[in-house]
Scaffold this active site. Structure first.
Site, mmCIF file in Angstrom:
data_model
loop_
_atom_site.group_PDB
_atom_site.id
_atom_site.type_symbol
_atom_site.label_atom_id
_atom_site.label_comp_id
_atom_site.label_asym_id
_atom_site.label_seq_id
_atom_site.Cartn_x
_atom_site.Cartn_y
_atom_site.Cartn_z
ATOM 1 N N ASP A 8 -0.387 5.558 8.226
ATOM 2 C CA ASP A 8 0.710 5.427 7.304
ATOM 3 C C ASP A 8 1.985 4.748 7.839
ATOM 4 O O ASP A 8 1.975 3.844 8.894
ATOM 5 C CB ASP A 8 0.973 7.101 6.924
ATOM 6 C CG ASP A 8 1.593 7.631 8.188
ATOM 7 O OD1 ASP A 8 1.921 7.056 9.067
ATOM 8 O OD2 ASP A 8 2.105 8.684 7.920
ATOM 9 N N HIS A 9 2.992 4.910 7.268
ATOM 10 C CA HIS A 9 4.255 4.097 7.749
ATOM 11 C C HIS A 9 4.634 4.242 9.140
ATOM 12 O O HIS A 9 5.255 3.524 9.689
ATOM 13 C CB HIS A 9 5.632 4.235 6.887
ATOM 14 C CG HIS A 9 5.806 6.001 6.577
ATOM 15 N ND1 HIS A 9 5.086 6.750 5.916
ATOM 16 C CD2 HIS A 9 6.807 6.678 7.505
ATOM 17 C CE1 HIS A 9 5.740 7.872 5.868
ATOM 18 N NE2 HIS A 9 6.531 7.828 7.063
ATOM 19 N N GLY A 66 1.849 9.679 11.947
ATOM 20 C CA GLY A 66 2.863 10.280 12.929
ATOM 21 C C GLY A 66 2.220 11.053 14.162
ATOM 22 O O GLY A 66 2.414 10.910 15.255
ATOM 23 N N THR A 67 1.374 12.087 13.646
ATOM 24 C CA THR A 67 0.746 13.156 14.643
ATOM 25 C C THR A 67 -0.520 12.824 14.718
ATOM 26 O O THR A 67 -1.265 13.558 15.562
ATOM 27 C CB THR A 67 1.075 14.495 14.173
ATOM 28 O OG1 THR A 67 0.614 14.888 13.038
ATOM 29 C CG2 THR A 67 2.620 14.931 14.143
ATOM 30 N N GLY A 70 -1.902 15.244 9.645
ATOM 31 C CA GLY A 70 -2.137 14.959 8.102
ATOM 32 C C GLY A 70 -3.377 14.041 7.759
ATOM 33 O O GLY A 70 -4.031 14.274 6.799
ATOM 34 N N ASN A 99 -19.622 17.012 19.066
ATOM 35 C CA ASN A 99 -19.281 17.325 17.671
ATOM 36 C C ASN A 99 -19.784 16.142 16.738
ATOM 37 O O ASN A 99 -19.612 16.348 15.562
ATOM 38 C CB ASN A 99 -17.824 17.636 17.392
ATOM 39 C CG ASN A 99 -17.224 18.622 18.491
ATOM 40 O OD1 ASN A 99 -16.543 18.410 19.081
ATOM 41 N ND2 ASN A 99 -17.880 19.781 18.444
ATOM 42 N N ARG A 109 3.542 8.938 16.983
ATOM 43 C CA ARG A 109 4.973 9.636 17.511
ATOM 44 C C ARG A 109 4.289 10.667 18.627
ATOM 45 O O ARG A 109 5.245 11.235 19.227
ATOM 46 C CB ARG A 109 5.366 10.261 16.510
ATOM 47 C CG ARG A 109 6.071 9.536 15.304
ATOM 48 C CD ARG A 109 6.359 10.258 14.153
ATOM 49 N NE ARG A 109 7.143 9.524 13.262
ATOM 50 C CZ ARG A 109 7.266 9.883 11.999
ATOM 51 N NH1 ARG A 109 7.106 11.049 11.528
ATOM 52 N NH2 ARG A 109 7.645 8.955 11.097
ATOM 53 N N ARG A 132 -28.693 21.212 21.847
ATOM 54 C CA ARG A 132 -28.127 22.439 21.470
ATOM 55 C C ARG A 132 -27.039 22.085 20.257
ATOM 56 O O ARG A 132 -26.687 23.246 19.602
ATOM 57 C CB ARG A 132 -27.688 23.211 22.578
ATOM 58 C CG ARG A 132 -26.501 22.713 23.040
ATOM 59 C CD ARG A 132 -26.074 23.555 24.341
ATOM 60 N NE ARG A 132 -24.640 23.122 25.151
ATOM 61 C CZ ARG A 132 -24.462 22.067 25.786
ATOM 62 N NH1 ARG A 132 -25.418 21.173 26.103
ATOM 63 N NH2 ARG A 132 -23.372 21.940 26.304
ATOM 64 N N HIS A 133 -26.458 20.816 20.299
ATOM 65 C CA HIS A 133 -25.071 20.734 19.411
ATOM 66 C C HIS A 133 -25.815 20.301 18.276
ATOM 67 O O HIS A 133 -24.853 20.335 17.029
ATOM 68 C CB HIS A 133 -24.547 19.399 19.968
ATOM 69 C CG HIS A 133 -23.992 19.764 21.276
ATOM 70 N ND1 HIS A 133 -23.128 20.625 21.452
ATOM 71 C CD2 HIS A 133 -24.411 19.067 22.525
ATOM 72 C CE1 HIS A 133 -22.803 20.486 22.987
ATOM 73 N NE2 HIS A 133 -23.488 19.545 23.558
ATOM 74 N N ARG A 136 -25.248 23.429 15.612
ATOM 75 C CA ARG A 136 -23.709 23.667 15.417
ATOM 76 C C ARG A 136 -23.173 22.523 14.478
ATOM 77 O O ARG A 136 -22.399 22.628 13.498
ATOM 78 C CB ARG A 136 -22.791 23.750 16.790
ATOM 79 C CG ARG A 136 -23.239 24.995 17.443
ATOM 80 C CD ARG A 136 -23.014 24.626 18.863
ATOM 81 N NE ARG A 136 -23.885 25.707 19.817
ATOM 82 C CZ ARG A 136 -23.639 25.613 21.057
ATOM 83 N NH1 ARG A 136 -23.522 24.972 21.718
ATOM 84 N NH2 ARG A 136 -24.537 26.747 21.504
HETATM 85 C C1 RB5 Z 1 5.138 11.236 8.121
HETATM 86 O O1 RB5 Z 1 6.626 11.350 8.202
HETATM 87 C C2 RB5 Z 1 4.248 12.247 8.830
HETATM 88 O O2 RB5 Z 1 4.446 13.295 8.187
HETATM 89 C C3 RB5 Z 1 3.038 11.719 8.991
HETATM 90 O O3 RB5 Z 1 2.984 10.555 9.710
HETATM 91 C C4 RB5 Z 1 2.037 12.626 9.645
HETATM 92 O O4 RB5 Z 1 2.566 12.888 10.826
HETATM 93 C C5 RB5 Z 1 1.835 13.785 8.878
HETATM 94 O O5 RB5 Z 1 0.774 14.645 9.454
#
Ligand code: RB5
Length: 154
Positions: A8-9, A66-67, A70, A99, A109, A132-133, A136
């Site tokens: 994403d951005h 970002g994380t 999402g 997995n 970020r 074994r995996h 699962r």
């Molecule tokens: C965008 O601001 C942020 O929400 C997205 O990049 C992400 O971290 C969502 O999980």
């Protein structure tokens, strides 16, 4: 090897760095993410990469927001996708070995450029161990496919 990559951005710069790194490794890439920093909804990239992976058009996927959270949730909504967020290489390797993940995700970020490269390298260099995996992973696939897990409902 051919991988789909999306973002994403929040992750344009890191996506470009990771793409250059993967191309140096000789990996063919299908870029389905955004290339601008204008607001871009991460489910779009997660879904696109998920569909390419689930259909077998590519061998795996890399997703960055970002994380990483999402975009991994979006990819996991596509049947056949096993995506996870990893912020370090140990979990990335184990996610493949145990997995059988087919999509790796992380946050621009959260991790730096070099850590991102280590994460994708560890994931790509790891091999699913089976054994074994298998049982699962088959359970994960059953939940994915049917919305239930017979052994847990019994
Ligand atoms: C965008 O601001 C942020 O929400 C997205 O990049 C992400 O971290 C969502 O999980």
């Amino acid at each position: 090897m051919k991988l789909a990559i999306g973002n994403d951005h929040a992750a344009v710069e890191l996506k470009n760095i990771v793409m250059a790194h993967l191309e140096e490794r000789g990996i063919e890439l299908v870029n389905v993410g955004t290339d601008t920093t204008e607001s871009f909804d991460y489910p779009i990239s997660g879904y696109r990469v998920g569909k390419l992976v689930a259909s077998g058009e590519v061998d795996g996927g890399v997703l960055i927001c970002g994380t990483g959270v999402g975009i991994s949730l979006a990819a996991n909504k596509v049947e056949g996708v096993r995506a996870c967020v990893c912020s370090e290489p140990y979990s990335a390797a184990l996610s493949k070995r145990h997995n059988n993940t087919n999509v790796i995700c992380f946050g621009a970020r959260v991790v730096g450029d070099e850590m991102a490269k280590l994460i994708v390298d560890s994931w790509l260099d790891a091999t699913y161990e089976g054994g074994r995996h298998d049982r699962r992973v088959a359970m994960l696939n059953e939940i994915d496919r049917t919305g239930s897990l017979a052994v847990a409902d019994a």
